[in-house]
Design a protein around this motif. Sequence first.
Motif, mmCIF file in Angstrom:
data_model
loop_
_atom_site.group_PDB
_atom_site.id
_atom_site.type_symbol
_atom_site.label_atom_id
_atom_site.label_comp_id
_atom_site.label_asym_id
_atom_site.label_seq_id
_atom_site.Cartn_x
_atom_site.Cartn_y
_atom_site.Cartn_z
ATOM 1 N N ARG A 21 55.738 16.280 -1.069
ATOM 2 C CA ARG A 21 55.292 16.983 -1.035
ATOM 3 C C ARG A 21 55.543 17.924 0.971
ATOM 4 N NH1 ARG A 21 49.762 13.352 -1.908
ATOM 5 N NH2 ARG A 21 49.923 12.459 0.640
ATOM 6 N N LYS A 22 54.339 18.807 0.615
ATOM 7 C CA LYS A 22 54.920 19.572 1.998
ATOM 8 C C LYS A 22 53.104 19.389 2.884
ATOM 9 C CE LYS A 22 53.702 24.254 3.985
ATOM 10 N NZ LYS A 22 55.191 24.608 4.996
ATOM 11 N N ARG A 23 53.836 18.738 3.856
ATOM 12 C CA ARG A 23 52.351 18.455 4.947
ATOM 13 C C ARG A 23 51.528 19.364 5.013
ATOM 14 N NH1 ARG A 23 53.330 13.470 7.829
ATOM 15 N NH2 ARG A 23 55.789 13.786 7.579
ATOM 16 N N LEU A 24 50.353 19.396 5.002
ATOM 17 C CA LEU A 24 49.435 20.373 6.043
ATOM 18 C C LEU A 24 49.334 20.697 6.711
ATOM 19 C CD1 LEU A 24 46.278 18.724 3.517
ATOM 20 C CD2 LEU A 24 47.803 20.300 2.622
ATOM 21 N N HIS A 25 48.247 21.504 7.357
ATOM 22 C CA HIS A 25 48.933 22.320 8.957
ATOM 23 C C HIS A 25 47.841 20.953 9.462
ATOM 24 C CE1 HIS A 25 48.067 24.883 12.227
ATOM 25 N NE2 HIS A 25 47.378 23.951 12.081
ATOM 26 N N GLY A 37 47.852 17.574 9.479
ATOM 27 C CA GLY A 37 48.801 16.596 9.010
ATOM 28 C C GLY A 37 49.595 17.523 10.171
ATOM 29 N N GLN A 38 50.350 18.003 9.861
ATOM 30 C CA GLN A 38 51.477 18.637 11.103
ATOM 31 C C GLN A 38 51.447 18.654 12.184
ATOM 32 O OE1 GLN A 38 52.900 22.487 9.991
ATOM 33 N NE2 GLN A 38 52.731 21.895 7.621
ATOM 34 N N GLN A 39 50.286 19.219 12.354
ATOM 35 C CA GLN A 39 49.435 19.223 13.809
ATOM 36 C C GLN A 39 49.183 18.005 14.125
ATOM 37 O OE1 GLN A 39 48.787 21.732 16.002
ATOM 38 N NE2 GLN A 39 49.998 23.321 14.307
ATOM 39 N N HIS A 40 48.646 16.835 13.835
ATOM 40 C CA HIS A 40 48.460 15.596 14.311
ATOM 41 C C HIS A 40 49.919 14.903 14.405
ATOM 42 C CE1 HIS A 40 46.860 11.284 14.177
ATOM 43 N NE2 HIS A 40 47.470 11.159 13.555
ATOM 44 N N LEU A 41 50.836 14.583 13.435
ATOM 45 C CA LEU A 41 52.343 14.350 13.405
ATOM 46 C C LEU A 41 52.675 14.747 15.064
ATOM 47 C CD1 LEU A 41 54.317 12.851 12.423
ATOM 48 C CD2 LEU A 41 55.556 15.209 11.372
ATOM 49 N N TRP A 42 52.353 16.623 15.233
ATOM 50 C CA TRP A 42 53.577 16.840 16.370
ATOM 51 C C TRP A 42 52.216 16.181 17.509
ATOM 52 C CZ3 TRP A 42 57.457 18.903 18.084
ATOM 53 C CH2 TRP A 42 57.586 19.498 19.181
ATOM 54 N N LYS A 43 51.034 16.119 17.384
ATOM 55 C CA LYS A 43 50.657 15.279 18.756
ATOM 56 C C LYS A 43 50.878 13.885 19.567
ATOM 57 C CE LYS A 43 45.721 13.949 20.148
ATOM 58 N NZ LYS A 43 44.826 14.653 19.957
ATOM 59 N N HIS A 44 51.036 13.247 18.487
ATOM 60 C CA HIS A 44 51.739 11.399 18.492
ATOM 61 C C HIS A 44 52.715 11.693 17.884
ATOM 62 C CE1 HIS A 44 47.240 10.494 18.596
ATOM 63 N NE2 HIS A 44 47.029 11.370 17.407
ATOM 64 N N TRP A 45 54.030 12.422 18.462
ATOM 65 C CA TRP A 45 55.553 12.502 17.811
ATOM 66 C C TRP A 45 56.258 10.509 19.073
ATOM 67 C CZ3 TRP A 45 58.492 13.685 14.500
ATOM 68 C CH2 TRP A 45 59.735 13.553 14.309
ATOM 69 N N ASN A 46 55.744 10.987 20.092
ATOM 70 C CA ASN A 46 56.745 10.079 20.462
ATOM 71 C C ASN A 46 55.243 8.532 20.335
ATOM 72 O OD1 ASN A 46 58.246 11.897 21.969
ATOM 73 N ND2 ASN A 46 56.878 12.804 23.092
#
Length: 513
Positions: A123-127, A129-138
């Motif tokens: 399913r498409k990640r919500l906005h 969730g996208q921001q959280h993933l990007w913030k914790h990418w590393n």
Amino acid sequence: MDLEFVALSVAQVVCKLRNSHLYGQMHREALVELRKKEVHLSTLKTDLKLALQKSGWRTKLNNAVFRELGFMLPSQVTCSCTPAGHQAELPLAYMKRAQSHWEQRVMKSLDSMCLELGIAPSRKRLHEGQQHLWKHWNEMSTENFDVRHIRPVYAPKDFLEVLIHLRSSNSEVDKLSSSSGCRGLIQVPLRVNSILELREMFAELHLREAQTGLDDSSQLFPSSFFETERQNLGDKVLSMGESSAAQCFARKGCPTGLRAKLWLLALGISPGPEDVKLTASNDDYYFVFEDYLYQVLLCFSRDASILEYLSTNGVNQVASFQTGWLRSHVPNGEEHSEVGTLKYSPNGVIPFHGFAMYAAPLCLLYNEPPTLYGVFREMYTKFFYRLHCVSSHASGIVKLCLLFESLVKVHQPQLFLHLHDVGAPPLRIAFKWLVRAFSGYLATDQVLLLWDRMLGFGSTQILAVLAAAVFILRAENLMESSNLLTAEAVVADLSTIKVIPLLQLLLFATDTP
């Protein structure tokens, strides 16, 4: 080789290159050359060719073509760096059916788990969730993912059962193939290389040839002299910039300090911007790279180019049939249901238990995630995907199993019979090594030395040779085993195994004709 077959292959390569970023780069550089005063309309074609050759485009295109041909037709195209004698193989209908049934079975298992847990496979990640993933990418390894209720869709042993029950539609051929002695677990009439053919194929592994991974730590050769010689030769290969030269060099092993660059060159990858918790994070060698593994495998699962490649090589993406509802979350917290068919996964690959171990050793070579991902993607499409798909390809898992059983039977016939008699067929023990290309079983440096040769010879058959050599090495203790558990215990620890001496032992240090 059939000329029509060659013409079709060349057309496919040209089409791929035309749609690649490499074509765009060459086009832009050609436009730059067109604006120069030295270029004349009457000699436009010749002037452009010379200009592009001087700027290194001949080598870039040679590498691109070498890479595409090697990946699409690794056993059908004969070149200066590929063993001769391989002919084009027609896909076998019963193999294709078996692969299709296996894919459907895997998808059904995935569907059942998703319905049981009340989650959608995709399913498409919500906005947010996208921001959280990007913030914790590393730092994804620090995220508290709850995977307690998520089980692997399948394990290598499940796939082995599929291969064991694989049968040709030609019963007469099957009868002929079973008429000689004790059969192994794999009962399909496919021909595998003899020991003489293997010796010719892996000639650079001969006892008289110095090897990285053996002679650099040997008492017979001053290690500093050998290492310096290999280092200098490796530097020359890198300066040439030819993928075929790097692949040939890897056949005798890559010096540790040059391995990363040599693999990039052999795989045709230009380093730069263009370019799981159940297994790897619990491995003492690789847990420090958990963040990298999350990044690589997350990108891999969404890489549609993998699906395109697999589709052209006979592996079809199976639609995930959800007969019930697909749960989706919307911003206001409400839920709605959908009935229909969902394509999963985006890259066409359903990972099995231990899949992350394909990527784990590469983390030791590359500390830039884009480059790491590029190498993993190319290694997967060239080698690893064939280790968990049903096909008759020379580097496919079916032929690796047949080759392994053939080698053990020829070199240790009494051991082969004994293990079958006590309910411990050798393939049941070695299958997991083959599927994971020994990653997670050998010491890390030995995995990389083995993969040097796999990349250098362009074949996974080296895995079957090593697996058989392990059984020859432990034959005396295996003869004392009385069941599958005791036999597995004899070969449970491979951390002290040295790859190169074992390969040479089986291929060149025996009297087997």
